[in-house]
Design a protein around this motif. Structure first.
Motif, PDB file in Angstrom:
ATOM      1  N   LEU A 223      81.940  15.402  24.868  1.00 57.28           N
ATOM      2  CA  LEU A 223      80.645  16.037  24.690  1.00 57.28           C
ATOM      3  C   LEU A 223      80.711  17.221  23.727  1.00 57.28           C
ATOM      4  CD1 LEU A 223      79.417  16.016  28.411  1.00 57.28           C
ATOM      5  CD2 LEU A 223      78.743  14.457  26.576  1.00 57.28           C
ATOM      6  N   VAL A 224      81.864  17.869  23.632  1.00 55.20           N
ATOM      7  CA  VAL A 224      81.940  19.083  22.814  1.00 55.20           C
ATOM      8  C   VAL A 224      83.033  19.022  21.748  1.00 55.20           C
ATOM      9  CG1 VAL A 224      80.965  20.574  24.589  1.00 55.20           C
ATOM     10  CG2 VAL A 224      83.427  20.194  24.525  1.00 55.20           C
ATOM     11  N   ARG A 225      83.737  17.909  21.616  1.00 50.00           N
ATOM     12  CA  ARG A 225      84.832  17.864  20.641  1.00 50.00           C
ATOM     13  C   ARG A 225      84.329  18.095  19.217  1.00 50.00           C
ATOM     14  NH1 ARG A 225      90.014  15.757  22.130  1.00 50.00           N
ATOM     15  NH2 ARG A 225      90.055  15.174  24.321  1.00 50.00           N
ATOM     16  N   ILE A 226      83.288  17.361  18.824  1.00 55.96           N
ATOM     17  CA  ILE A 226      82.780  17.536  17.466  1.00 55.96           C
ATOM     18  C   ILE A 226      82.172  18.927  17.300  1.00 55.96           C
ATOM     19  CG2 ILE A 226      81.060  16.750  15.816  1.00 55.96           C
ATOM     20  CD1 ILE A 226      81.599  13.926  16.680  1.00 55.96           C
ATOM     21  N   ALA A 227      81.508  19.427  18.354  1.00 59.32           N
ATOM     22  CA  ALA A 227      80.955  20.782  18.289  1.00 59.32           C
ATOM     23  C   ALA A 227      82.073  21.808  18.092  1.00 59.32           C
ATOM     24  CB  ALA A 227      80.173  21.093  19.557  1.00 59.32           C
ATOM     25  N   GLY A 228      83.187  21.643  18.804  1.00 56.20           N
ATOM     26  CA  GLY A 228      84.305  22.557  18.637  1.00 56.20           C
ATOM     27  C   GLY A 228      84.910  22.474  17.255  1.00 56.20           C
ATOM     28  N   GLY A 229      85.109  21.250  16.766  1.00 55.78           N
ATOM     29  CA  GLY A 229      85.654  21.087  15.422  1.00 55.78           C
ATOM     30  C   GLY A 229      84.731  21.665  14.368  1.00 55.78           C
ATOM     31  N   TYR A 230      83.437  21.402  14.506  1.00 55.28           N
ATOM     32  CA  TYR A 230      82.481  21.900  13.524  1.00 55.28           C
ATOM     33  C   TYR A 230      82.365  23.426  13.583  1.00 55.28           C
ATOM     34  CZ  TYR A 230      78.172  22.729  10.964  1.00 55.28           C
ATOM     35  OH  TYR A 230      77.238  23.212  10.070  1.00 55.28           O
ATOM     36  N   ALA A 231      82.399  23.986  14.803  1.00 54.78           N
ATOM     37  CA  ALA A 231      82.325  25.447  14.934  1.00 54.78           C
ATOM     38  C   ALA A 231      83.496  26.114  14.223  1.00 54.78           C
ATOM     39  CB  ALA A 231      82.298  25.844  16.407  1.00 54.78           C
ATOM     40  N   GLY A 232      84.680  25.533  14.363  1.00 59.73           N
ATOM     41  CA  GLY A 232      85.836  26.083  13.664  1.00 59.73           C
ATOM     42  C   GLY A 232      85.718  25.950  12.165  1.00 59.73           C
ATOM     43  N   ASP A 233      85.223  24.804  11.692  1.00 62.32           N
ATOM     44  CA  ASP A 233      85.060  24.585  10.253  1.00 62.32           C
ATOM     45  C   ASP A 233      83.962  25.477   9.673  1.00 62.32           C
ATOM     46  OD1 ASP A 233      87.034  22.642  10.153  1.00 62.32           O
ATOM     47  OD2 ASP A 233      85.633  20.997  10.500  1.00 62.32           O
ATOM     48  N   ARG A 234      82.833  25.533  10.350  1.00 65.08           N
ATOM     49  CA  ARG A 234      81.679  26.259   9.818  1.00 65.08           C
ATOM     50  C   ARG A 234      81.901  27.763   9.847  1.00 65.08           C
ATOM     51  NH1 ARG A 234      78.264  26.986   6.195  1.00 65.08           N
ATOM     52  NH2 ARG A 234      76.191  27.711   6.762  1.00 65.08           N
ATOM     53  N   GLY A 235      82.466  28.273  10.939  1.00 61.69           N
ATOM     54  CA  GLY A 235      82.706  29.708  11.042  1.00 61.69           C
ATOM     55  C   GLY A 235      83.937  30.166  10.299  1.00 61.69           C
ATOM     56  N   GLY A 236      84.829  29.229  10.004  1.00 65.09           N
ATOM     57  CA  GLY A 236      86.051  29.593   9.300  1.00 65.09           C
ATOM     58  C   GLY A 236      87.073  30.293  10.163  1.00 65.09           C
ATOM     59  N   ARG A 237      86.866  30.320  11.489  1.00 69.72           N
ATOM     60  CA  ARG A 237      87.779  30.989  12.408  1.00 69.72           C
ATOM     61  C   ARG A 237      88.114  30.043  13.566  1.00 69.72           C
ATOM     62  NH1 ARG A 237      87.512  36.657  12.029  1.00 69.72           N
ATOM     63  NH2 ARG A 237      88.272  37.199   9.954  1.00 69.72           N
TER      64      ARG A 237
ATOM     65  N   SER B 223      86.483  18.897  12.046  1.00 65.78           N
ATOM     66  CA  SER B 223      85.434  17.953  12.430  1.00 65.78           C
ATOM     67  C   SER B 223      85.923  16.515  12.369  1.00 65.78           C
ATOM     68  CB  SER B 223      84.215  18.127  11.524  1.00 65.78           C
ATOM     69  OG  SER B 223      83.698  19.435  11.619  1.00 65.78           O
ATOM     70  N   GLY B 224      86.732  16.189  11.357  1.00 65.09           N
ATOM     71  CA  GLY B 224      87.271  14.834  11.251  1.00 65.09           C
ATOM     72  C   GLY B 224      88.198  14.505  12.404  1.00 65.09           C
ATOM     73  N   ILE B 225      89.093  15.434  12.711  1.00 62.27           N
ATOM     74  CA  ILE B 225      89.989  15.223  13.857  1.00 62.27           C
ATOM     75  C   ILE B 225      89.178  15.098  15.141  1.00 62.27           C
ATOM     76  CG2 ILE B 225      91.796  16.291  15.256  1.00 62.27           C
ATOM     77  CD1 ILE B 225      92.871  17.557  12.669  1.00 62.27           C
ATOM     78  N   ALA B 226      88.155  15.950  15.277  1.00 62.09           N
ATOM     79  CA  ALA B 226      87.318  15.901  16.477  1.00 62.09           C
ATOM     80  C   ALA B 226      86.588  14.575  16.604  1.00 62.09           C
ATOM     81  CB  ALA B 226      86.305  17.045  16.449  1.00 62.09           C
ATOM     82  N   ALA B 227      86.157  14.005  15.480  1.00 66.82           N
ATOM     83  CA  ALA B 227      85.461  12.714  15.526  1.00 66.82           C
ATOM     84  C   ALA B 227      86.377  11.635  16.095  1.00 66.82           C
ATOM     85  CB  ALA B 227      84.987  12.324  14.136  1.00 66.82           C
ATOM     86  N   ALA B 228      87.628  11.598  15.644  1.00 70.75           N
ATOM     87  CA  ALA B 228      88.574  10.614  16.166  1.00 70.75           C
ATOM     88  C   ALA B 228      88.839  10.846  17.639  1.00 70.75           C
ATOM     89  CB  ALA B 228      89.879  10.672  15.376  1.00 70.75           C
ATOM     90  N   GLN B 229      89.012  12.103  18.026  1.00 76.59           N
ATOM     91  CA  GLN B 229      89.269  12.414  19.430  1.00 76.59           C
ATOM     92  C   GLN B 229      88.060  12.086  20.306  1.00 76.59           C
ATOM     93  OE1 GLN B 229      90.271  16.530  18.899  1.00 76.59           O
ATOM     94  NE2 GLN B 229      92.443  16.108  18.514  1.00 76.59           N
TER      95      GLN B 229
END
Length: 422
Positions: free
Chosen positions: A76-90, A352-358
């Motif tokens: 439910l949150v894997r892509i959100a977590g990956g995207y948050a890291g990518d978008r925020g840069g942290r 985000s890519g890794i999160a999509a696979a996971q």
């Protein structure tokens, strides 16, 4: 393994400070974070099947739902977590939030009893895992040289698995000293989770994942995740994931066949994780040499053999062989999939890519757990395993054909200098 004691310079994807043949110190620090966290999580995982079925009194279908929840709710949150890291840069601080949520859930296991309360606690734990995993793996992928990604993920998974070996041993020792003392298991588990969070906060460098101009925007996220490069790997991950039976189910099959007593149940997890620990780095290096997609598919061959042994090999021999095969399966698939996908997307979309696979794997395994629990109820444990083995045997050649060119694509067209437009 060879580890550089220097970290990378401040550039978002520079690897100049990591000598050839070595991996970054950040990889090792993240491995230590995962090691302490896995001591915590595997202490709980090792007792959860018996705790839910014997102590709480859940039936096998209800356990199938809970096992699926344990496997799949993080989606439910894997892509959100990956995207948050990518978008925020942290990505580090997204990972901190996930690790902290999981740590809190360990302590929350103490007072809960009913199925609703247990479901809520397990959901919180798995949401924490889903939030942290992709940002952490993105940090690993950014810290290691491209041609050493399999080794880097192997080193991380080896340290992670060292904790997974220790966790069930601690749970076994606690339950041996205090029979039925599940509260002691949950308390010690919480303490190790807190140590893992502390190492992450205090010692892992807070590196920005990409310059502000290159950070991933929603339109770029959609293009990356629906692009041609990811389609077949994600399809294969889902196909094989839906045919992956959870460890707890296979171990319960062995217990039903009197291959292992209840008191030794946690040791099955120890054996699996010990084999994983031994094979994670060698299979990561092999994946770098012969192709990550090939090793990924080969790992599922080990899983197929594990099914056949669990269903048909009599006596205690199965209790030794099945955990060993499962350890080989995880060593050949877990970090290898992340390493494969990380080279198929731009650096600004790596998490985000890794999160999509996971996410695909987590959802597929949720469906597998619920379906296998129902199949068990209808056909019995051994017949259910045989059915899954037959389906996996049919799926493996299809999967191999689908990903046969993926390794060449990731090597021939590296994406480290590409940015994803808005």
């Amino acid at each position: 393994m060879y580890v550089s004691l220097r970290d990378r310079p401040a550039g978002p994807d520079s690897r100049a400070a990591v000598p050839a043949g070595r991996i970054g110190a950040t990889v090792v620090l993240l491995g230590l974070v995962s090691m302490f966290t896995d001591v915590s999580s595997e202490m709980v995982a090792a007792v959860l099947p018996l705790y839910l079925t014997a102590h709480v009194g859940l039936g096998i279908v209800a356990y199938g739902f809970m096992d699926g929840l344990y496997q799949g709710v993080s989606a439910l949150v894997r892509i959100a977590g990956g995207y948050a890291g990518d978008r925020g840069g942290r990505p580090k601080w997204v990972a901190v939030a996930g690790y902290s949520l999981s740590a809190a859930s360990r302590l929350a296991m103490l007072p809960v009893q009913g199925m609703v309360a247990i479901t809520a606690v397990i959901t919180a734990d798995r949401l924490g895992k889903g939030l942290r995993t992709a940002p952490r793996d993105a940090l690993i992928a950014a810290a290691a040289p491209p041609h050493r990604l399999g080794r880097a993920f192997g080193v991380h998974r080896a340290l992670d698995t060292a904790g997974a070996v220790a966790g069930p041993l601690l749970a076994f020792a606690l339950l041996a000293a205090v029979p039925g003392g599940y509260g002691s298991v949950f308390t010690v588990s919480f303490a190790f989770a807190v140590i893992g969070v502390a190492v992450l906060v205090l010692f892992v460098p807070d590196r920005r994942s990409a310059p502000a101009a290159q950070r991933l925007r929603p339109a770029g996220l959609v293009r990356e995740l629906t692009g041609r490069r990811l389609r077949r790997p994600l399809l294969v991950a889902g196909l094989l994931g839906v045919l992956t039976v959870g460890d707890g189910f296979l171990y319960l099959v062995l217990q039903q066949r009197d291959a292992v007593g209840a008191g030794f149940f946690p040791l099955l997890y120890v054996a699996t994780n010990a084999v994983y620990l031994c094979l994670a780095v060698p299979l990561g290096r092999l994946a770098d040499r012969v192709g990550r997609a090939r090793v990924l598919v080969a790992g599922h061959v080990a899983l197929l053999v594990a099914y056949l042994v669990a269903a048909g090999v009599p006596g205690v021999a199965a209790a030794f062989v099945v955990p060993a095969l499962l350890g080989a399966f995880y060593a050949a698939t877990d970090g290898v999939l992340a390493a494969l996908v990380s080279r198929l997307v731009a650096p600004s979309a790596r998490g985000s890519g890794i999160a999509a696979a996971q996410t695909v794997v987590a959802l597929a395994r949720f469906a597998s757990s619920v379906g296998f629990g129902s199949l068990w109820l209808v056909a019995g444990p051994q017949a259910a395993v045989v059915v899954m083995a037959a389906l996996l045997a049919v799926a493996l050649p299809v999967a191999a054909r689908l990903v046969r060119d993926v390794d060449r694509q990731s090597v021939a067209q590296p994406r480290d200098d590409a940015a994803v437009p808005a």
